[in-house]
Design a protein around this motif. Structure first.
Motif, PDB file in Angstrom:
ATOM      1  N   LEU A   1      49.618  44.647  54.264  1.00  0.00           N
ATOM      2  CA  LEU A   1      50.525  45.262  53.581  1.00  0.00           C
ATOM      3  C   LEU A   1      51.716  44.697  53.778  1.00  0.00           C
ATOM      4  O   LEU A   1      52.563  44.715  52.844  1.00  0.00           O
ATOM      5  N   SER A   2      52.401  44.746  54.763  1.00  0.00           N
ATOM      6  CA  SER A   2      53.663  44.310  55.119  1.00  0.00           C
ATOM      7  C   SER A   2      54.156  42.846  54.702  1.00  0.00           C
ATOM      8  O   SER A   2      55.094  42.539  54.325  1.00  0.00           O
ATOM      9  N   GLN A   3      53.024  42.042  54.973  1.00  0.00           N
ATOM     10  CA  GLN A   3      53.010  40.529  54.542  1.00  0.00           C
ATOM     11  C   GLN A   3      53.159  40.318  53.015  1.00  0.00           C
ATOM     12  O   GLN A   3      53.924  39.602  52.328  1.00  0.00           O
ATOM     13  N   VAL A   4      52.381  41.182  52.172  1.00  0.00           N
ATOM     14  CA  VAL A   4      52.525  40.963  50.722  1.00  0.00           C
ATOM     15  C   VAL A   4      53.734  41.817  50.334  1.00  0.00           C
ATOM     16  O   VAL A   4      54.196  41.176  49.195  1.00  0.00           O
ATOM     17  N   GLN A   5      54.031  42.684  50.654  1.00  0.00           N
ATOM     18  CA  GLN A   5      55.294  43.477  50.487  1.00  0.00           C
ATOM     19  C   GLN A   5      56.718  42.612  50.639  1.00  0.00           C
ATOM     20  O   GLN A   5      57.366  42.574  49.630  1.00  0.00           O
TER      21      GLN A   5
ATOM     22  N   ILE B   1      46.726  29.837  47.733  1.00  0.00           N
ATOM     23  CA  ILE B   1      47.072  31.171  47.891  1.00  0.00           C
ATOM     24  C   ILE B   1      46.718  31.544  49.385  1.00  0.00           C
ATOM     25  O   ILE B   1      45.547  30.991  49.887  1.00  0.00           O
ATOM     26  N   ASN B   2      47.383  32.610  49.857  1.00  0.00           N
ATOM     27  CA  ASN B   2      47.115  33.142  51.218  1.00  0.00           C
ATOM     28  C   ASN B   2      46.730  34.782  50.973  1.00  0.00           C
ATOM     29  O   ASN B   2      47.492  35.343  50.362  1.00  0.00           O
ATOM     30  N   ALA B   3      45.602  34.753  51.522  1.00  0.00           N
ATOM     31  CA  ALA B   3      45.216  36.385  51.645  1.00  0.00           C
ATOM     32  C   ALA B   3      44.953  36.988  52.896  1.00  0.00           C
ATOM     33  O   ALA B   3      44.153  36.335  53.663  1.00  0.00           O
ATOM     34  N   VAL B   4      45.850  37.853  53.431  1.00  0.00           N
ATOM     35  CA  VAL B   4      46.172  38.180  54.880  1.00  0.00           C
ATOM     36  C   VAL B   4      45.665  39.750  54.836  1.00  0.00           C
ATOM     37  O   VAL B   4      46.253  40.523  54.086  1.00  0.00           O
TER      38      VAL B   4
ATOM     39  N   GLU C   1      38.090  48.946  49.964  1.00  0.00           N
ATOM     40  CA  GLU C   1      38.543  47.750  50.323  1.00  0.00           C
ATOM     41  C   GLU C   1      39.543  47.131  49.312  1.00  0.00           C
ATOM     42  O   GLU C   1      39.213  46.944  47.977  1.00  0.00           O
ATOM     43  N   HIS C   2      40.639  47.033  49.706  1.00  0.00           N
ATOM     44  CA  HIS C   2      41.887  47.152  48.422  1.00  0.00           C
ATOM     45  C   HIS C   2      42.465  45.593  48.827  1.00  0.00           C
ATOM     46  O   HIS C   2      42.630  45.025  49.817  1.00  0.00           O
ATOM     47  N   MET C   3      42.709  45.072  47.677  1.00  0.00           N
ATOM     48  CA  MET C   3      43.444  43.570  47.690  1.00  0.00           C
ATOM     49  C   MET C   3      44.686  43.842  47.032  1.00  0.00           C
ATOM     50  O   MET C   3      44.731  44.168  45.824  1.00  0.00           O
ATOM     51  N   TYR C   4      45.842  44.014  47.535  1.00  0.00           N
ATOM     52  CA  TYR C   4      47.063  44.334  46.908  1.00  0.00           C
ATOM     53  C   TYR C   4      48.000  43.161  46.698  1.00  0.00           C
ATOM     54  O   TYR C   4      48.093  42.123  47.384  1.00  0.00           O
TER      55      TYR C   4
ATOM     56  N   GLY D   1      47.413  41.097  49.882  1.00  0.00           N
ATOM     57  CA  GLY D   1      47.288  41.763  51.120  1.00  0.00           C
ATOM     58  C   GLY D   1      46.206  42.641  51.279  1.00  0.00           C
ATOM     59  O   GLY D   1      45.916  43.564  50.351  1.00  0.00           O
ATOM     60  N   ASN D   2      45.163  42.199  52.109  1.00  0.00           N
ATOM     61  CA  ASN D   2      43.912  42.875  52.194  1.00  0.00           C
ATOM     62  C   ASN D   2      44.003  44.043  53.071  1.00  0.00           C
ATOM     63  O   ASN D   2      44.505  44.077  54.397  1.00  0.00           O
ATOM     64  N   SER D   3      43.519  45.194  52.584  1.00  0.00           N
ATOM     65  CA  SER D   3      43.755  46.617  53.352  1.00  0.00           C
ATOM     66  C   SER D   3      42.568  47.575  53.118  1.00  0.00           C
ATOM     67  O   SER D   3      41.916  47.562  52.150  1.00  0.00           O
TER      68      SER D   3
END
Length: 276
Positions: free
Chosen positions: A60-64, A21-24, A223-226, A71-73
Motif C-alpha cells: 500500500l505504501s509503495q503504490v501510494q 510493471i511491479n506488483a508488491v 485480496e486487493h490489487m491497488y 500494491g497487493n494487499s
C-alpha cells in the motif's frame, strides 16, 4: 524459456512503459500474482510482471508513493494507517481464507475460538490446558504491517493485544518454523498449507473454501490489487487478465484461493456482513 523477474524497486518511481510493471505487497497473495504474471508473460512476449512480497503495508505504501504500479494487499486501504485511500483504486481479485497451523505433534485437532484467543494473548501457555500434550506453546506471529496478521487479530483477538512473540515477515518461513518447532502455532493462508503442518478446526468448523464462502469460517479477507488512480497501459491489461476466466476459473482455485464471484456473503471495510 521466459523467466519471471521478482525485483522490488524501493525508492524509485516505477514506469509503466508497456514492457514491465511491479506488483508488491501481501505474501499471502504472492503465489497467485506470480502464477498469473508468469502465465500472462508467457502469452505476451516481452511483457513482464515483476512480483515481490513484503507485506500488505509495504504494498500500500509503495503504490501510494508511486514506486510501483500495483500494491497487493489483504487489507482495505482504509484499514491501514498512513494510507490515503482516496488516491487509490481497489481491484478485488480473490478471497483468501486463513487458518491456524500447528506442529503436528501438539496433540489436538480442534480448538474453541475462545481458547485460540487465549493462546495468542498469552493466557494459555501449555497445550495440556486445551486438551493437548504437556508441552509449552511456542507462538509464531506475523510482523506488524502484515495483512494476514491484521485479519487474524480482527476475527480471533477482536481488539485484544497479541502476546509479544517471535515475528516473521515471510509466510513460507512461518510454515517452516511451525513444522520443525515442537509446540509451535501460527496462521497462514489456505494456499500455504502443506502436509508438513497440521490445521485446526475451530468449534468444530473446518477451514475449507465452502465454509469461507458461507462465512461459517470467519477468518478470511479479500485480496486487493491497488493502483494509484485508474490503471493504464500494461497495468490495466494485467488487471483485466486477473479478472479473466483463465485466472478466475483456473489459477485462483488451483492455488487455494476463492473467486469473489463464488462468495455467498460480502463484507465491507468495517467487517459488516452482507448476504448476497
Amino acid at each position: 524459456m521466459l523467466v519471471s523477474l521478482a525485483f522490488l524497486f524501493v525508492g524509485c518511481k516505477g514506469v509503466d512503459n508497456g514492457e514491465s510493471i511491479n506488483a508488491v505487497g501481501s505474501s499471502a497473495m504472492q503465489p497467485l500474482v506470480e502464477a498469473a504474471g508468469e502465465q500472462y508473460s508467457g502469452k505476451n512476449i516481452g511483457k513482464f510482471i515483476n512480483v515481490q512480497g513484503g507485506g500488505s503495508g509495504t504494498g500500500l505504501s509503495q503504490v501510494q508513493s508511486g514506486a510501483v504500479e500495483i500494491g497487493n494487499s489483504d487489507l482495505f486501504a482504509e484499514e491501514k494507517d498512513g494510507i490515503d485511500s482516496k488516491v487509490l483504486v481497489d481491484h478485488r481479485v480473490a478471497v483468501v481464507g486463513l487458518t491456524p497451523i500447528v506442529n503436528k505433534e501438539v496433540g489436538i485437532k480442534d480448538i474453541s475460538m475462545d481458547n485460540l484467543k487465549k493462546i495468542f494473548t498469552g493466557k494459555v501457555t501449555n497445550w495440556k490446558e486445551v486438551g493437548g500434550k504437556d508441552q509449552e506453546i511456542v507462538l509464531i506471529n506475523r510482523a506488524a504491517g502484515s495483512g494476514s496478521r491484521y485479519t487474524f487479530e480482527q476475527w480471533v483477538l477482536k481488539g485484544d493485544k497479541a502476546k509479544n512473540s517471535q515475528e516473521q515477515e515471510s509466510t513460507g518461513m512461518v510454515r517452516q518454523i511451525v513444522s520443525t518447532t515442537p509446540g509451535a502455532i501460527s496462521y497462514v493462508a489456505f494456499s500455504y498449507v502443506t502436509k508438513d503442518v497440521a490445521t485446526l478446526t475451530i468449534d468444530g468448523v473446518a477451514p475449507t473454501e465452502e465454509n469461507v464462502m458461507s462465512n461459517k469460517w470467519v477468518i478470511w479477507s479479500y485480496e486487493h490489487m491497488y493502483t494509484k488512480g485508474e490503471p493504464k497501459g500494461l497495468t490495466k491489461e494485467f488487471l483485466k487478465y486477473m479478472e479473466s476466466d483463465e485466472v478466475q476459473h483456473d489459477i485462483v482455485p488451483q492455488l487455494g484461493y476463492i473467486p469473489v464471484s463464488k462468495m455467498k456473503v460480502e463484507r465491507d471495510v468495517k467487517g459488516n456482513v452482507i448476504s448476497n
